[in-house]
Scaffold this motif. Structure first.
Motif, PDB file in Angstrom:
ATOM      1  N   PRO A   1      12.795  27.581 -26.288  1.00  0.00           N
ATOM      2  CA  PRO A   1      11.447  27.970 -26.303  1.00  0.00           C
ATOM      3  C   PRO A   1      11.377  29.570 -26.915  1.00  0.00           C
ATOM      4  CG  PRO A   1      11.946  27.717 -24.253  1.00  0.00           C
ATOM      5  CD  PRO A   1      12.958  27.179 -24.749  1.00  0.00           C
ATOM      6  N   ALA A   2      12.191  30.544 -26.279  1.00  0.00           N
ATOM      7  CA  ALA A   2      12.109  31.690 -26.622  1.00  0.00           C
ATOM      8  C   ALA A   2      12.251  32.155 -28.116  1.00  0.00           C
ATOM      9  CB  ALA A   2      13.001  32.649 -25.765  1.00  0.00           C
TER      10      ALA A   2
ATOM     11  N   LEU B   1      13.598  27.569 -38.675  1.00  0.00           N
ATOM     12  CA  LEU B   1      13.960  28.041 -37.326  1.00  0.00           C
ATOM     13  C   LEU B   1      13.327  27.572 -36.122  1.00  0.00           C
ATOM     14  CD1 LEU B   1      15.733  30.072 -35.540  1.00  0.00           C
ATOM     15  CD2 LEU B   1      14.213  31.723 -36.235  1.00  0.00           C
ATOM     16  N   ALA B   2      11.937  27.558 -36.159  1.00  0.00           N
ATOM     17  CA  ALA B   2      11.195  26.894 -35.072  1.00  0.00           C
ATOM     18  C   ALA B   2      11.592  25.536 -34.800  1.00  0.00           C
ATOM     19  CB  ALA B   2       9.526  27.213 -35.494  1.00  0.00           C
ATOM     20  N   GLU B   3      11.760  24.676 -35.926  1.00  0.00           N
ATOM     21  CA  GLU B   3      12.159  23.509 -35.628  1.00  0.00           C
ATOM     22  C   GLU B   3      13.316  23.433 -35.168  1.00  0.00           C
ATOM     23  OE1 GLU B   3      12.416  19.298 -38.358  1.00  0.00           O
ATOM     24  OE2 GLU B   3      11.352  21.014 -39.319  1.00  0.00           O
ATOM     25  N   ARG B   4      14.290  23.988 -35.528  1.00  0.00           N
ATOM     26  CA  ARG B   4      15.637  24.030 -34.755  1.00  0.00           C
ATOM     27  C   ARG B   4      15.792  24.286 -33.542  1.00  0.00           C
ATOM     28  NH1 ARG B   4      18.638  27.159 -38.499  1.00  0.00           N
ATOM     29  NH2 ARG B   4      18.703  28.777 -37.181  1.00  0.00           N
ATOM     30  N   CYS B   5      14.780  25.127 -33.061  1.00  0.00           N
ATOM     31  CA  CYS B   5      14.840  25.654 -31.740  1.00  0.00           C
ATOM     32  C   CYS B   5      14.257  24.676 -30.703  1.00  0.00           C
ATOM     33  CB  CYS B   5      14.202  27.176 -31.719  1.00  0.00           C
ATOM     34  SG  CYS B   5      15.052  28.381 -31.994  1.00  0.00           S
ATOM     35  N   ALA B   6      13.077  24.249 -31.429  1.00  0.00           N
ATOM     36  CA  ALA B   6      12.336  23.151 -30.541  1.00  0.00           C
ATOM     37  C   ALA B   6      13.140  21.991 -30.420  1.00  0.00           C
ATOM     38  CB  ALA B   6      11.121  22.778 -31.192  1.00  0.00           C
TER      39      ALA B   6
ATOM     40  N   THR C   1      33.275  33.185 -41.340  1.00  0.00           N
ATOM     41  CA  THR C   1      34.500  33.179 -40.939  1.00  0.00           C
ATOM     42  C   THR C   1      34.354  33.354 -39.404  1.00  0.00           C
ATOM     43  OG1 THR C   1      34.984  35.464 -41.025  1.00  0.00           O
ATOM     44  CG2 THR C   1      35.504  34.414 -42.971  1.00  0.00           C
ATOM     45  N   ALA C   2      33.297  33.240 -38.714  1.00  0.00           N
ATOM     46  CA  ALA C   2      33.043  33.320 -37.340  1.00  0.00           C
ATOM     47  C   ALA C   2      32.597  31.982 -36.743  1.00  0.00           C
ATOM     48  CB  ALA C   2      32.182  34.427 -37.113  1.00  0.00           C
ATOM     49  N   LEU C   3      32.770  31.832 -35.453  1.00  0.00           N
ATOM     50  CA  LEU C   3      32.235  30.627 -34.695  1.00  0.00           C
ATOM     51  C   LEU C   3      30.864  30.493 -34.734  1.00  0.00           C
ATOM     52  CD1 LEU C   3      33.462  28.268 -32.923  1.00  0.00           C
ATOM     53  CD2 LEU C   3      33.310  29.985 -31.073  1.00  0.00           C
ATOM     54  N   ALA C   4      30.264  29.597 -34.778  1.00  0.00           N
ATOM     55  CA  ALA C   4      28.651  29.164 -34.873  1.00  0.00           C
ATOM     56  C   ALA C   4      28.278  29.363 -33.432  1.00  0.00           C
ATOM     57  CB  ALA C   4      28.448  27.898 -35.411  1.00  0.00           C
ATOM     58  N   PHE C   5      27.719  30.412 -32.968  1.00  0.00           N
ATOM     59  CA  PHE C   5      27.037  30.512 -31.720  1.00  0.00           C
ATOM     60  C   PHE C   5      25.592  30.410 -31.970  1.00  0.00           C
ATOM     61  CE2 PHE C   5      26.265  34.306 -28.256  1.00  0.00           C
ATOM     62  CZ  PHE C   5      25.906  33.397 -27.277  1.00  0.00           C
ATOM     63  N   PRO C   6      25.156  29.500 -31.340  1.00  0.00           N
ATOM     64  CA  PRO C   6      23.577  29.065 -31.567  1.00  0.00           C
ATOM     65  C   PRO C   6      22.618  30.201 -31.382  1.00  0.00           C
ATOM     66  CG  PRO C   6      24.475  27.376 -30.391  1.00  0.00           C
ATOM     67  CD  PRO C   6      25.776  28.522 -30.431  1.00  0.00           C
ATOM     68  N   ILE C   7      22.765  30.861 -30.486  1.00  0.00           N
ATOM     69  CA  ILE C   7      21.751  32.249 -30.147  1.00  0.00           C
ATOM     70  C   ILE C   7      21.943  33.076 -31.285  1.00  0.00           C
ATOM     71  CG2 ILE C   7      21.171  34.002 -28.544  1.00  0.00           C
ATOM     72  CD1 ILE C   7      22.196  32.180 -26.192  1.00  0.00           C
ATOM     73  N   ALA C   8      23.349  33.378 -31.488  1.00  0.00           N
ATOM     74  CA  ALA C   8      23.369  34.276 -32.806  1.00  0.00           C
ATOM     75  C   ALA C   8      22.998  33.611 -34.096  1.00  0.00           C
ATOM     76  CB  ALA C   8      24.812  34.734 -32.888  1.00  0.00           C
ATOM     77  N   VAL C   9      23.219  32.336 -34.426  1.00  0.00           N
ATOM     78  CA  VAL C   9      22.701  31.778 -35.652  1.00  0.00           C
ATOM     79  C   VAL C   9      21.398  31.784 -35.630  1.00  0.00           C
ATOM     80  CG1 VAL C   9      22.730  29.980 -36.841  1.00  0.00           C
ATOM     81  CG2 VAL C   9      24.811  30.473 -35.791  1.00  0.00           C
ATOM     82  N   ASP C  10      20.680  31.848 -34.776  1.00  0.00           N
ATOM     83  CA  ASP C  10      19.098  31.961 -34.810  1.00  0.00           C
ATOM     84  C   ASP C  10      18.649  33.173 -34.942  1.00  0.00           C
ATOM     85  OD1 ASP C  10      19.027  29.320 -33.953  1.00  0.00           O
ATOM     86  OD2 ASP C  10      18.370  29.342 -31.898  1.00  0.00           O
ATOM     87  N   GLY C  11      19.445  34.246 -34.273  1.00  0.00           N
ATOM     88  CA  GLY C  11      19.000  35.721 -34.422  1.00  0.00           C
ATOM     89  C   GLY C  11      19.141  35.786 -35.865  1.00  0.00           C
TER      90      GLY C  11
ATOM     91  N   ALA D   1      10.080  32.744 -33.720  1.00  0.00           N
ATOM     92  CA  ALA D   1       9.753  32.356 -35.267  1.00  0.00           C
ATOM     93  C   ALA D   1       8.495  32.092 -35.634  1.00  0.00           C
ATOM     94  CB  ALA D   1      10.588  31.011 -35.590  1.00  0.00           C
ATOM     95  N   LEU D   2       7.686  31.258 -34.718  1.00  0.00           N
ATOM     96  CA  LEU D   2       6.362  31.137 -34.749  1.00  0.00           C
ATOM     97  C   LEU D   2       5.654  32.506 -35.061  1.00  0.00           C
ATOM     98  CD1 LEU D   2       5.553  28.185 -32.446  1.00  0.00           C
ATOM     99  CD2 LEU D   2       6.127  28.140 -34.767  1.00  0.00           C
ATOM    100  N   TYR D   3       6.015  33.285 -34.032  1.00  0.00           N
ATOM    101  CA  TYR D   3       5.243  34.733 -34.026  1.00  0.00           C
ATOM    102  C   TYR D   3       5.419  35.444 -35.635  1.00  0.00           C
ATOM    103  CZ  TYR D   3       3.911  39.415 -31.981  1.00  0.00           C
ATOM    104  OH  TYR D   3       3.177  40.660 -31.802  1.00  0.00           O
ATOM    105  N   LEU D   4       6.559  35.521 -36.047  1.00  0.00           N
ATOM    106  CA  LEU D   4       6.745  36.262 -37.333  1.00  0.00           C
ATOM    107  C   LEU D   4       5.877  35.413 -38.345  1.00  0.00           C
ATOM    108  CD1 LEU D   4       7.759  38.253 -39.477  1.00  0.00           C
ATOM    109  CD2 LEU D   4       9.780  36.802 -39.389  1.00  0.00           C
ATOM    110  N   LEU D   5       5.958  34.117 -38.287  1.00  0.00           N
ATOM    111  CA  LEU D   5       5.244  33.186 -39.163  1.00  0.00           C
ATOM    112  C   LEU D   5       3.672  33.549 -39.269  1.00  0.00           C
ATOM    113  CD1 LEU D   5       5.567  30.630 -41.073  1.00  0.00           C
ATOM    114  CD2 LEU D   5       5.014  29.168 -39.129  1.00  0.00           C
ATOM    115  N   ALA D   6       3.181  33.634 -38.019  1.00  0.00           N
ATOM    116  CA  ALA D   6       1.807  33.988 -37.904  1.00  0.00           C
ATOM    117  C   ALA D   6       1.423  35.300 -38.466  1.00  0.00           C
ATOM    118  CB  ALA D   6       1.286  34.107 -36.128  1.00  0.00           C
ATOM    119  N   ARG D   7       2.266  36.047 -38.124  1.00  0.00           N
ATOM    120  CA  ARG D   7       1.944  37.753 -38.565  1.00  0.00           C
ATOM    121  C   ARG D   7       1.919  37.684 -40.073  1.00  0.00           C
ATOM    122  NH1 ARG D   7       6.943  40.276 -36.045  1.00  0.00           N
ATOM    123  NH2 ARG D   7       6.288  42.165 -37.559  1.00  0.00           N
TER     124      ARG D   7
END
Length: 869
Positions: free
Chosen positions: A690-691, A680-685, A645-655, A696-702
């Motif tokens: 980049p941040a 998520l990594a593909e969407r951000c790319a 029910t909220a506005l799609a805010f890209p930074i918040a959606v990624d978070g 996303a890649l960092y968690l993927l690596a872990r």
């Protein structure tokens, strides 16, 4: 050792106390539970006795007197007479029963009511015959000397039983209601009861019965105290005790206008009553620069007293108090109280006073009161015509999420000439555009509105344009706007104040933490001239940028300044989220969760730093990291519901996506977590963030895919200017190489940067690589370094790194989510509606969860879910 068949009952909200009881019972000392009335001493005593029985103790519970015979085997005097002679010596015929192979635990409530001789006999029994005493003592009571000697002589340990904090209140409410309670309701229920479990339980039962506390879309919400009667009224009267006529008068006054200054003439006349009530704990005192104030110990008592006060008594006292407070003080809070008292007493109040009081109410986020005051200044059924009056009423409506009504009020204000109330009109345009963006999600209408007023540059309108750019993911334009503004304006210019903090945020998302910090520090010497709200946002972004750049000394400097000079009420959520993120990064998950809960309970329409759904998602991720898996699933489901029910805010959606992947990983569904990270990594790319991509890649690596993402992570870090991103890429490279020395070095760097959980995880990775690699002599120092860190933090190792993880099939995130909701009593239909899936989908996932957990019915789910982790 736990005895089979004895149920262990861990009370909701009392995890810390329960764990300490467990530790004490494993030793040789007795236990005294000390706390005020209603904090749950007796409930904790029962849980402690259950725990003792589970550890093999023979549990005997006796009472001080015969007042509650059904709950006790006998009275203490009768039990002591079987074991202790009149001279305090053990009776010879019962020595064998006392020195049996199975230890005995003696449970006694209200030890403060013991007479001296019985207390002395009990002391002798504990000291000589090793009987374990588990008892309760009311805080502040006059207790027999022998009971005090138990802990002074080291024979017993005291556990202070305090009121529940917000997190514990949430746990108790969830257990009692069998479902999730909205953060705002948790916060209000905690406030009016101050975390007193007895008051909380009675209020909840009363509110459910009256319909004031109800469930909608799977979430309980409390709309406030309606009628005060029945058990709730009896409980409040019991808490107040027998009151004299003077005490009743004072309690009524305090309930109407607390906190009251003690030097107010009406209070001075009742000084003896005030002292008596303060001594009995009915009234509490607090001091500030304005003097000493008195309030009722529990806000709930004030609400009940006001609700049941005779009408004429209330009218008389309100008039007297309004006159005295108006003469004695000119603070904003007192102006608001005076106006409220006069209106409730039926007196006339001038429009100027109504307007000033409404502004104070808005500043304190008392939106319902602000609306009432604002409407009193316009004829019934009409809208205010001046920009300032319309702005006031509209903001009160926005604060109650009544966005369409606010737009109707604002749209009726006609365009004024440039020289008439120009500032008020621009403020209204800004508020209207923010409401169109965040409240009504009518982005196109907001663009048109702002485009029609481009003839004059204004800080308020600039703020709305920046928000639109952030929503449109135009991060480069936002970041460049900061530098452009500073090149053509001084650092304290209003335009700079509303542009620099979001420009810093955009720079951080673009991977340029150094640029973000440069922008912020360019304004450092001029911050004293900034308005309170943008100054707070500047501080929040400075803390974030400094932390990501490894400037911990600057982080501490800004935090110290924020502590010394608290920011405005507007922006409290963002400040709480910032502090919660820092605590979470440092590994203080319980403290972080408490702050996330507080933040989620607050409303704030200025959402470019965070959103309600993202705040809840971060709370869920924090809970998962802290080991509270079932609650993490419930809270994340609430976050997803809020997101719809909220506005799609890209930074918040990624978070939110990243938090969801993290929760999946902690629940054992690493395949789903990795899939989310790749998405998520593909969407951000694609969006050039980049941040977010590297996170996303960092968690993927872990989670095991380090070799697949090393090149991309290194490229991202090389093109960025962020110490954090560089550290993430280095960690990924070390994981891909499985190099214990490099992993240990990363662990040390993470620890130096204040990132304790990641440092622990990296140390565990280094130690595992050391053992697998076989180069033991070369890496002995590495192993010693890692062992030292892991020895004190082994419980912090994430599930995917634990070698002792259960081989049982793990629930997927969706299975865990549905099972957790079913465990708290929600039907398949309710779960389906909440998660926007079909009932058949719910049934299928639930059956798979039953099979994996080895249960056959809903009633077994809660215990089994807890046992899995």
């Amino acid at each position: 050792m736990t005895t089979p068949g004895v149920k262990q009952r861990k009370l909701a909200g009392r995890t810390a106390e329960f764990d300490r009881i467990d530790h004490i019972l494993g030793g040789s000392r007795s236990l005294l539970l000390v706390g005020a009335a209603g904090v749950g001493r007796s409930s904790l005593l029962r849980a402690a006795l259950d725990l003792a029985a589970g550890k093999g103790f023979e549990v005997v519970r006796v009472g001080v007197v015969r007042s509650r015979p059904a709950r006790y085997i006998t009275t203490l005097d009768e039990w002591l007479s079987c074991h202790i002679s009149d001279h305090g010596n053990s009776k010879s015929h019962d020595l064998k029963s006392l020195h049996r192979e199975r230890p005995r635990a003696l449970g006694i409530d209200d030890l403060d009511r013991l007479d001296p001789s019985s207390a002395a006999a009990l002391y002798h029994l504990v000291e000589i015959h090793d009987v374990r005493l588990i008892g309760t003592v009311r805080a502040g009571s006059a207790t027999a000397e022998a009971i005090n000697r138990l802990w002074l002589d080291g024979l017993a340990e005291r556990i202070e039983v305090h009121p529940l904090d917000r997190a514990a209140t949430s746990d108790l409410l969830h257990e009692r209601l069998g479902g999730t309670v909205s953060p705002g309701s948790v916060d209000r229920l905690w406030f009016v009861t101050h975390g007193n479990p007895m008051l909380l339980r009675e209020l909840v039962d009363h509110a459910v019965e009256q319909g004031d506390l109800s469930i909608k879309d799977g979430v309980w919400a409390w709309k406030g105290l309606g009628r005060a009667d029945g058990r709730l009224l009896d409980l409040v009267r019991m808490r107040l005790g027998e009151l004299s006529a003077e005490e009743t008068e004072l309690v009524n006054m305090v309930a109407l206008a607390e906190p009251l200054r003690v030097d107010l003439p009406a209070v001075v006349e009742l000084a003896k009553a005030a002292e008596s009530l303060n001594k009995r704990g009915v009234l509490v005192t607090a001091s500030d620069s304005d003097g000493i104030h008195i309030s009722l110990a529990y806000p709930l008592c004030a609400e009940v007293v006001v609700a049941t006060m005779p009408q004429l008594t209330g009218r008389r006292l309100r008039r007297e108090l309004a006159a005295q407070i108006a003469r004695a003080s000119h603070r904003d809070e007192d102006l608001l109280r005076v106006v409220r008292l006069r209106l409730d007493a039926g007196a006339e109040v001038a429009d100027e006073e109504l307007a000033a009081a409404a502004d104070v109410a808005l500043d304190r986020q008392k939106f319902v009161l602000a609306e009432e005051l604002a409407r009193r200044m316009a004829p019934p059924g009409e809208f205010p015509h001046s920009p300032r009056a319309a702005l006031r009423l509209g903001n009160a409506l926005v604060g109650q999420s009544r966005y369409a009504e606010a737009e109707e009020v604002w749209s009726r204000v006609g365009r004024l000439p440039a020289d008439q109330e120009a500032t008020d009109y621009r403020d209204l345009l800004h508020a209207r555009s923010v409401n169109l963006i965040w409240g009504l999600r009518q982005i196109d209408d907001a663009v048109v509105l702002l485009a029609n007023h481009q003839e004059r540059e204004d800080s308020r309108l600039q703020s709305a344009r920046i928000a639109l750019y952030l929503l449109a993911d135009r991060l480069h334009e936002v970041a460049e706007a900061g530098e452009t503004v500073l090149r053509s304006n001084p650092a304290d210019h209003p335009i700079a104040q509303v542009t620099v903090p979001p420009a810093a945020l955009a720079s951080l998302e673009l991977g340029d933490a150094a640029r973000a910090l440069r922008l912020l520090l360019a304004c450092w010497d001029k911050l004293d001239a900034w308005e309170a709200e943008p100054r707070l946002f500047h501080s929040i972004m400075t803390v974030t940028a400094a932390f990501l750049n490894g400037r911990l000394e600057l982080v501490n400097e800004v935090l110290a300044r924020l502590t010394a000079e608290p920011g405005p009420v507007v922006g409290q959520r963002q400040q709480l989220v910032m502090n919660a993120r820092l605590s979470r990064a440092h590994g203080r998950h319980d403290a972080a969760a408490a702050m996330f809960r507080q933040a989620a309970a607050l409303r704030d329409s200025r959402e470019w730093l965070t959103t309600q759904s993202w705040t809840l998602a971060q709370l869920a991720g924090c809970l998962a990291e802290g080991g509270y898996f079932a609650e993490a699933v419930r809270v994340f489901a609430e976050a997803r519901s809020a997101e719809r029910t909220a506005l799609a805010f890209p930074i918040a959606v990624d978070g939110m996506t990243l938090e969801g992947a993290l929760i999946d990983a902690h629940l054992g569904d690493t395949a789903r977590a990795r899939a989310k990270c790749r998405e998520l990594a593909e969407r951000c790319a694609q969006s050039c963030r980049p941040a977010g991509e590297l996170n996303a890649l960092y968690l993927l690596a872990r989670l095991g895919d380090a070799r697949l993402v090393t090149d991309r992570a290194s490229a991202l870090a090389a093109s960025a200017a962020s110490r954090m991103m560089s550290l993430q890429a280095t960690h990924i490279e070390a994981l891909a190489a499985n190099d214990p020395g490099r992993l240990a070095a990363v662990s040390a760097d993470l620890l130096a940067g204040g990132l304790l959980p990641l440092a622990i995880e990296s140390a565990a990775q280094a130690y595992r690589a050391y053992r697998i690699g076989g180069r033991r002599r070369h890496h002995q120092a590495v192993a010693a370094q890692c062992r030292q860190l892991l020895a004190t933090h082994r419980d912090r190792i994430p599930p995917w790194m634990r070698e002792d993880a259960s081989p049982a099939p793990a629930l997927t995130r969706r299975e865990h989510e549905i099972a957790a909701l079913a465990a708290v009593g929600q039907s398949n239909r309710e779960i389906a509606d909440r998660l926007t899936v079909s009932i058949r989908t719910v049934e299928n996932h639930l059956q798979r969860a039953y099979s994996k957990l080895g249960v056959a019915r809903r009633t077994e789910l809660a215990e089994r879910l807890a046992a899995v982790h």
